[in-house]
Design an enzyme around this catalytic site. Structure first.
Site, PDB file in Angstrom:
ATOM      1  N   CYS A  77       0.815  -1.222   0.000  1.00 29.56           N
ATOM      2  CA  CYS A  77       0.000   0.000   0.000  1.00 29.56           C
ATOM      3  C   CYS A  77       0.847   1.270   0.000  1.00 29.56           C
ATOM      4  O   CYS A  77       0.509   2.246  -0.682  1.00 29.56           O
ATOM      5  CB  CYS A  77      -0.962  -0.008   1.179  1.00 29.56           C
ATOM      6  SG  CYS A  77      -0.190  -0.395   2.770  1.00 29.56           S
ATOM      7  N   HIS A 115      -1.694   7.010   3.361  1.00 29.94           N
ATOM      8  CA  HIS A 115      -0.246   6.919   3.539  1.00 29.94           C
ATOM      9  C   HIS A 115       0.417   8.084   2.809  1.00 29.94           C
ATOM     10  O   HIS A 115       0.190   8.275   1.599  1.00 29.94           O
ATOM     11  CB  HIS A 115       0.289   5.601   2.974  1.00 29.94           C
ATOM     12  CG  HIS A 115      -0.074   4.390   3.787  1.00 29.94           C
ATOM     13  ND1 HIS A 115      -0.709   4.458   5.002  1.00 29.94           N
ATOM     14  CD2 HIS A 115       0.143   3.058   3.534  1.00 29.94           C
ATOM     15  CE1 HIS A 115      -0.891   3.226   5.474  1.00 29.94           C
ATOM     16  NE2 HIS A 115      -0.383   2.376   4.612  1.00 29.94           N
TER      17      HIS A 115
END
Length: 361
Positions: free
Chosen positions: A157, A250
């Site tokens: 990710c 993120h």
């Protein structure tokens, strides 16, 4: 088109829940079977999950009363699905074994797990960047002895926050990258309700994450040779990964060197015009614009930009020349959408569009 029947392996976990929300009204796919660990076997999805439902969206009605199968009942599950999405919580050895078992029932597997990311004939794909890696599936089928069963994976990710920029700038030959990623708690399958110690806290360690962040982009940028994917040698990447008190998103702080000179506006234009197979084919989950460039000095921000393009786009900002490296920038991607379940669904759409996933006879 008639919808393909899909199963979700590991349906009760956070990524499995995200798969359920993404697939509930999907135009190409229909959830036909849910599977999880033996402790959830025989329960309805609502009974197994409702007390620990982690999504902000409500549980889809169509899955509430579906009875969960034991994920180890491979043949029975495979009989109900044209393909399966894998988000199981097991050891890597167990994941490799069960995903290959499903593939050998002639059921394609699109996995969110990391277990097969370094299997040499398993494609690890960001569909806008390296869809040609799906060509390796034919070699994988020969190894597995299958005609339509295979395994494909999506990458980690956190690399989604910076790898797309490196791909957009490929012609300028990035050769050295320093990246620090600041990662949301949902990347650990947590919310603040079940991880209260993350409130106001920063943890400067995420097990195994730095190795993935440094190596996985090189497989994405690699080439197929003699029936295996050979990782690229450059850019050389070094990374630090930090857990921060954010639910989703993120962020990456990136420094890089380019072999070929470029102007700032030139680099920005390459970002915003970068398109790939999902955009060309207008796949259902594809962002219309893959990368946005934020010109404000204080962007991208999680609160403002994490849901860009429904969480499937990537936000880049603060591109500027550096005093030590050539350039530096900030990147942001939604870790459970673009970075996890959404990225896997986009891979499945790409595979379906390319003819690798079809209805079982």
């Amino acid at each position: 088109m008639e919808k393909l029947k899909v199963g979700i392996l590991g349906a009760t976990g956070m990524v499995g829940q995200r798969f359920a929300t993404l697939l509930a009204d999907h135009p190409w796919f229909e959830i036909s079977v849910l599977a999880a660990s033996p402790r959830s076997e025989g329960k309805t999805y609502e009974e197994a999950v409702l007390s620990r439902w982690k999504m902000t969206a409500p549980m889809p009605e169509q899955v509430r009363n579906m009875v969960i199968r034991n994920v180890n009942d491979v043949e029975a599950i495979a009989a109900q699905a044209d393909m399966v999405f894998s988000a199981v919580d097991m050891s890597k050895e167990e994941i490799r074994r069960i995903e290959e078992a499903f593939a050998k029932t002639e059921t394609p597997v699109v996995s969110n797990n990391s277990a097969h990311r370094w299997t040499e004939d398993v494609p690890m794909v960001i569909p806008e960047i390296n869809p040609e890696h799906f060509d390796i599936i034919e070699a994988q089928k020969k190894r597995l002895g299958t005609t339509r069963g295979f395994i494909a994976v999506k990458p980690n990710c956190s690399i989604q926050a910076y790898t797309p920029a490196l791909a957009a700038w490929k012609e300028y030959e990035p050769y050295e990258v320093v990246a620090s990623t600041y990662q949301a708690i949902s990347g650990a399958g947590k919310t603040f309700a079940d991880w209260p110690e993350m409130n106001g806290n920063v943890i400067p360690f995420i097990g195994g994450e730095e190795e993935k962040s440094e190596k996985e982009p090189l497989k994405v940028f690699g080439r197929i040779e003699n029936g295996v994917i050979v990782p690229a040698r450059e850019p050389v990447i070094t990374c630090q990964c930090v857990r921060i008190p954010v639910l989703n998103g993120h962020t990456a702080s990136v420094f890089l060197r380019l072999r070929k000179k470029a102007e700032k506006e030139e680099l920005i234009e390459k970002l915003v015009s970068f398109r790939g197979y999902p955009q060309e084919k207008a796949l259902p989950s594809a962002p219309k614009q893959f990368i946005q460039y934020c010109r404000e000095e204080n962007r991208p921000q999680v609160s403002l930009d994490v849901d860009y393009e429904g969480g499937m786009g990537v936000s880049i900002g603060r591109l500027r020349e550096d005093t030590v490296y050539d350039w530096k920038f900030i990147g942001l991607a939604h870790n459970t959408l673009r970075g996890a379940a959404g990225g896997a669904v986009l891979c499945a759409e790409t595979l379906t569009s390319l003819g690798y996933i079809q209805r079982k006879p």
